[in-house]
Enzyme design. Structure first.
Site, PDB file in Angstrom:
ATOM      1  N   GLN A  79      43.049  33.254  36.406  1.00  0.00           N
ATOM      2  CA  GLN A  79      43.503  31.869  36.459  1.00  0.00           C
ATOM      3  C   GLN A  79      43.200  31.133  35.156  1.00  0.00           C
ATOM      4  O   GLN A  79      44.050  30.428  34.606  1.00  0.00           O
ATOM      5  CB  GLN A  79      42.829  31.146  37.624  1.00  0.00           C
ATOM      6  CG  GLN A  79      43.427  31.465  38.971  1.00  0.00           C
ATOM      7  CD  GLN A  79      44.817  30.882  39.109  1.00  0.00           C
ATOM      8  OE1 GLN A  79      45.002  29.675  39.203  1.00  0.00           O
ATOM      9  NE2 GLN A  79      45.806  31.741  39.102  1.00  0.00           N
ATOM     10  N   PHE A  93      53.133  26.203  40.698  1.00  0.00           N
ATOM     11  CA  PHE A  93      52.707  25.300  39.636  1.00  0.00           C
ATOM     12  C   PHE A  93      53.029  23.833  39.915  1.00  0.00           C
ATOM     13  O   PHE A  93      53.095  23.025  38.998  1.00  0.00           O
ATOM     14  CB  PHE A  93      53.306  25.726  38.287  1.00  0.00           C
ATOM     15  CG  PHE A  93      53.162  27.180  38.003  1.00  0.00           C
ATOM     16  CD1 PHE A  93      51.906  27.753  37.835  1.00  0.00           C
ATOM     17  CD2 PHE A  93      54.272  28.009  37.918  1.00  0.00           C
ATOM     18  CE1 PHE A  93      51.770  29.109  37.588  1.00  0.00           C
ATOM     19  CE2 PHE A  93      54.144  29.369  37.678  1.00  0.00           C
ATOM     20  CZ  PHE A  93      52.891  29.916  37.504  1.00  0.00           C
ATOM     21  N   ASN A 128      35.627  34.662  43.141  1.00  0.00           N
ATOM     22  CA  ASN A 128      36.026  36.023  42.763  1.00  0.00           C
ATOM     23  C   ASN A 128      36.215  36.065  41.251  1.00  0.00           C
ATOM     24  O   ASN A 128      37.226  35.581  40.731  1.00  0.00           O
ATOM     25  CB  ASN A 128      37.323  36.414  43.465  1.00  0.00           C
ATOM     26  CG  ASN A 128      37.721  37.864  43.183  1.00  0.00           C
ATOM     27  OD1 ASN A 128      37.060  38.567  42.426  1.00  0.00           O
ATOM     28  ND2 ASN A 128      38.816  38.303  43.785  1.00  0.00           N
ATOM     29  N   PRO A 129      35.261  36.593  40.505  1.00  0.00           N
ATOM     30  CA  PRO A 129      35.366  36.591  39.048  1.00  0.00           C
ATOM     31  C   PRO A 129      36.643  37.235  38.517  1.00  0.00           C
ATOM     32  O   PRO A 129      37.167  36.811  37.485  1.00  0.00           O
ATOM     33  CB  PRO A 129      34.131  37.380  38.606  1.00  0.00           C
ATOM     34  CG  PRO A 129      33.160  37.224  39.728  1.00  0.00           C
ATOM     35  CD  PRO A 129      34.009  37.190  40.977  1.00  0.00           C
ATOM     36  N   GLY A 169      42.294  26.068  39.319  1.00  0.00           N
ATOM     37  CA  GLY A 169      43.697  26.411  39.094  1.00  0.00           C
ATOM     38  C   GLY A 169      44.335  25.728  37.910  1.00  0.00           C
ATOM     39  O   GLY A 169      45.299  26.247  37.342  1.00  0.00           O
ATOM     40  N   GLU A 170      43.819  24.560  37.509  1.00  0.00           N
ATOM     41  CA  GLU A 170      44.497  23.794  36.465  1.00  0.00           C
ATOM     42  C   GLU A 170      43.672  23.543  35.216  1.00  0.00           C
ATOM     43  O   GLU A 170      44.214  23.219  34.162  1.00  0.00           O
ATOM     44  CB  GLU A 170      44.973  22.462  37.067  1.00  0.00           C
ATOM     45  CG  GLU A 170      46.132  22.688  38.030  1.00  0.00           C
ATOM     46  CD  GLU A 170      46.360  21.552  39.001  1.00  0.00           C
ATOM     47  OE1 GLU A 170      47.361  20.844  38.854  1.00  0.00           O
ATOM     48  OE2 GLU A 170      45.546  21.384  39.917  1.00  0.00           O
ATOM     49  N   ILE A 184      49.745  31.124  46.072  1.00  0.00           N
ATOM     50  CA  ILE A 184      50.885  31.056  45.157  1.00  0.00           C
ATOM     51  C   ILE A 184      50.660  31.940  43.926  1.00  0.00           C
ATOM     52  O   ILE A 184      51.244  31.706  42.870  1.00  0.00           O
ATOM     53  CB  ILE A 184      51.187  29.605  44.758  1.00  0.00           C
ATOM     54  CG1 ILE A 184      49.984  28.955  44.066  1.00  0.00           C
ATOM     55  CG2 ILE A 184      51.589  28.792  45.978  1.00  0.00           C
ATOM     56  CD1 ILE A 184      50.266  27.555  43.528  1.00  0.00           C
ATOM     57  N   GLY A 185      49.817  32.962  44.127  1.00  0.00           N
ATOM     58  CA  GLY A 185      49.515  33.878  43.036  1.00  0.00           C
ATOM     59  C   GLY A 185      48.106  33.736  42.519  1.00  0.00           C
ATOM     60  O   GLY A 185      47.698  34.435  41.593  1.00  0.00           O
ATOM     61  N   THR A 206      39.859  37.409  39.850  1.00  0.00           N
ATOM     62  CA  THR A 206      41.034  36.538  39.907  1.00  0.00           C
ATOM     63  C   THR A 206      40.774  35.197  39.225  1.00  0.00           C
ATOM     64  O   THR A 206      41.704  34.576  38.712  1.00  0.00           O
ATOM     65  CB  THR A 206      41.478  36.321  41.361  1.00  0.00           C
ATOM     66  OG1 THR A 206      40.363  35.867  42.137  1.00  0.00           O
ATOM     67  CG2 THR A 206      42.011  37.604  41.963  1.00  0.00           C
TER      68      THR A 206
END
Length: 710
Positions: free
Chosen positions: A604, A246, A597-598, A669-670, A471-472, A600
């Site tokens: 997110q 993060f 990739n729907p 990611g954010e 990182i996940g 994952t």
């Protein structure tokens, strides 16, 4: 030799199809090993000793009794630790945080500053000895009191300018039919990834190897090479599995301390941070005080926009939370002013935290837009649509796609927004007052130069090597799908290796730029490999390898405003007697390019939205003014959303490909956390009729706000 041709297989495209994580089985069975679990022969263990005063000097350390304790090998402090270099440009050209240069002087700039490292044969021996070390200080007065009106606040440039201005702000505010002037605050917040920060350092054949938990092996190599005046080729960093980051897993004190100890003892040394130590050594999101002034005509169109933010930093390093930056993208006005200022206090240095700037900035800006909509008597979505810019409000650059209005419309349809009575405090369910709210979201969608190597093997399989960091987020799986499509083979024939600096430079996992940057490099390499294979009648036993470098291609991109967008919707239930706020449902609709990739990706988005719930209602690190340290620096005292706080949440997206990207993707990611807290705060107003401009919306604040308006 085995002849392999990709043309014999016509696969269904892998990108855009849901795939479980390629490393998922290893993670759930324990086969995947993290930085603190990998065994080393003759491993020693280091334990950091942190200062207990907020400002002063170390006058003495009683190391003799500690060195006599069982298993203790060394105590490193400012008197005997190796010297390091600090005068070099760090990430994005800024100087590195001197906190990384541990044990270089006797100054103590905040509580939790590293003052010594105790190294022993076992972790238990190191901890016991570290807790027994007595450190004497010459204590000095300290200041940890953050306020938006602090007299020493000053503007600070970061990756964006501190101040932007156009138009006559005072004149436009004076000419506006409707004016809003409000202050919003967000508290200090901490990353708290599930995996604590850990690093093991060792020297082998004159080369430094660090096994670490980080967000970019290339980044760590550069920093360590600079700190210890080494040739970057003499440093290798490996980070195969990372349990969350993060923004916190860059270069930290524990890595540097481990390298120092390994250098002194000439044996591998591992240093792991405790959860409590992470509160002072792993960075955090600074608290902010933000003033937003909006001036609009009767139709709600903005004539003036003024967004000013103040955050804090340490006395040893300048880091700013650029919260006012979000206004530079979202809305235009004839007079448009933004400013980010910072004040230096006796506290640890903040750092990047999921959606830095945008997360707290969107709370203030999107709550202010909601307040303006109420004043204008205009629906909040309609107000935003009327203020949609046709180019970058500050930059003047064209948008490389802006599907935000489509997010509004799809979200409103799915959420049932048309049935909403805009009047607050009317809907009830027993003791609960019900309300709905929404907010917009934006986060930059950049790309950075990266390299990748692809090898075609004689058995028909392919290996991708890239110094990416998962990182996940599911980056391993995403890159597998991207490579499979580019090579025109099924994913089962692609093996992706990541997290090793020996694979060559690559973008870090940060800024929502990782997957886009890495996928670009992989795609370029795959295209060349296919061409090479088409010219080859067979593949030698050692395979055919090609290497890509996207530096020139990314540098050739035309300047534009590139962002992912979203619309957040929330329904809450509020009991004004007990102060409880319960989020009942949330919906996020996003425009984030092509979704690789729907499965994952949805994780997110949902993870970000859940963090938004946590930000809105729970997270708040409290600092004791007397000691300068935290109150409850652990996961018992620092509250985060748990299962009972997480309702039915939906995340979905609209078609939004980026034609300038080889795989048409943007970062995700954010964007999920951006706007989420504002949507919840706006829903609380709709439920109760009371505005909450200070996060988190705690029960005591709800009770103090009183009953709903009649």
């Amino acid at each position: 030799m085995t002849t392999v041709t990709t043309g014999t297989f016509t696969p269904t495209p892998s990108v855009g199809t849901a795939h479980t994580r390629v490393e998922g089985r290893d993670k759930v069975t324990g086969a995947a090993r993290y930085a603190g679990e990998i065994p080393f022969t003759d491993l020693a263990h280091g334990w950091l000793v942190l200062s207990t005063v907020a400002r002063g000097r170390i006058s003495a350390l009683d190391t003799a009794p500690v060195l006599a304790m069982p298993g203790v090998l060394a105590v490193l402090d400012h008197r005997n630790a190796p010297r390091v270099e600090t005068d070099y440009p760090g990430l994005m050209g800024s100087k590195p945080d001197p906190t990384c240069a541990v044990f270089q002087h006797d100054r103590v700039p905040h509580v939790g500053w590293p003052v010594a490292l105790v190294v022993a044969e076992t972790s238990e021996q190191a901890r016991e000895a570290a807790e027994a070390l007595i450190v004497h200080y010459e204590q000095e007065p300290h200041d940890v009191d953050f306020t938006g009106g602090h007299p020493d606040a000053y503007p600070l440039d970061s990756h964006t300018p501190a101040v932007t201005e156009k138009g006559d702000l005072d004149a436009e505010l004076a000419a506006s039919a409707v004016v809003l002037d409000a202050e919003y605050t967000t508290p200090e917040e901490h990353h708290n990834p599930m995996e604590p920060h850990a690093a093991t350092a060792r020297w082998e054949d004159g080369r430094l190897e660090v096994v670490d938990s980080n967000q970019g092996a290339t980044w760590i190599v550069g920093e360590l090479a600079n700190l210890f005046s080494l040739d970057p080729a003499a440093v290798r960093v490996r980070s195969e599995h990372v349990g969350g980051g993060f923004g916190s897993k860059g270069v930290r004190a524990h890595q540097v301390a481990a390298v120092m100890a390994a250098t002194v003892l000439q044996r591998p040394v591992r240093v792991i941070l405790t959860r409590r130590q992470m509160f002072s050594l792993a960075g955090y999101r600074s608290p902010t005080t933000q003033r937003v002034r909006l001036g609009a005509g009767p139709d709600g169109r903005l004539r003036a926009l003024d967004h000013r933010s103040v955050s804090l930093t340490s006395t040893v390093h300048e880091f700013i939370e650029p919260s006012a930056g979000v206004a530079r993208v979202m809305y235009d006005a004839d007079a448009h002013h933004t400013a980010n200022r910072v004040v230096r206090l006796d506290v640890p240095t903040p750092t990047w935290m999921r959606a830095p700037g945008e997360a707290p900035g969107s709370f203030a800006l999107e709550a202010a837009l909601d307040e303006l909509a109420e004043k204008c008597g205009i629906d909040p979505i309609e107000l935003r649509l009327r203020n949609e810019p046709d180019k970058g409000p500050v930059s003047g650059l064209p948008f490389a796609g802006r599907s935000l209005p489509d997010c509004y419309r799809e979200g409103a349809r799915r959420f049932g927004w048309a049935d909403r009575d805009p009047r607050p405090g009317l809907r009830r369910d027993g003791r609960w007052l019900l309300g709905t709210g929404m907010a917009a979201a934006s986060f930059g969608a950049g790309a950075a130069p990266s390299t990748a190597a692809l090898t075609a093997h004689a058995d028909g399989t392919f290996t991708v090597r890239i110094a990416a960091a998962d990182i996940g987020t599911g980056a391993r799986t995403a890159l597998t799908l991207v490579a499979a499509d580019a090579l025109r083979v099924p994913p089962e024939r692609v093996h992706v290796r990541i997290g090793d600096s020996d694979f060559g430079p690559a973008m870090i996992a940060g800024g929502s730029m990782g997957t886009r940057s890495w996928a670009w490099a992989v795609t370029v390499a795959a295209d060349e490999l296919r061409d090479r294979m088409a010219l080859s009648s067979d593949i030698p036993p050692e395979g055919i390898t090609v290497r890509s470098d996207t530096t020139a291609a990314i540098g050739a991109l035309a300047p534009a405003e590139r962002h992912s967008y979203g619309a957040q919707f929330a329904e809450v239930a509020v009991d004004v007697t007990t102060g409880e706020v319960r989020v009942r449902r949330m919906l996020g609709i996003f425009a984030a390019g092509r979704i690789v990739n729907p499965l994952t990706a949805r994780g997110q988005f949902l993870g970000g939205m859940i963090w938004g719930i946590s930000m809105a209602l729970h997270e708040e690190a409290v600092r004791d003014g007397a000691s300068g340290g935290h109150v409850g620096a652990d996961l018992a005292g620092y509250h985060v959303a748990t299962h009972a706080d997480v309702p039915h949440i939906e995340a979905d997206w609209i078609e939004d490909p980026d034609p300038k990207d080889p795989v048409g993707i943007r970062g995700i990611g954010e964007i999920g956390i951006v706007g989420a807290a504002a949507a919840i705060a706006n829903a609380v107003w709709h439920a109760t009729g009371e505005r909450h401009r200070n996060l988190p919306i705690r029960p005591d604040r709800v009770i103090r706000a009183g009953a709903p308006r009649a």
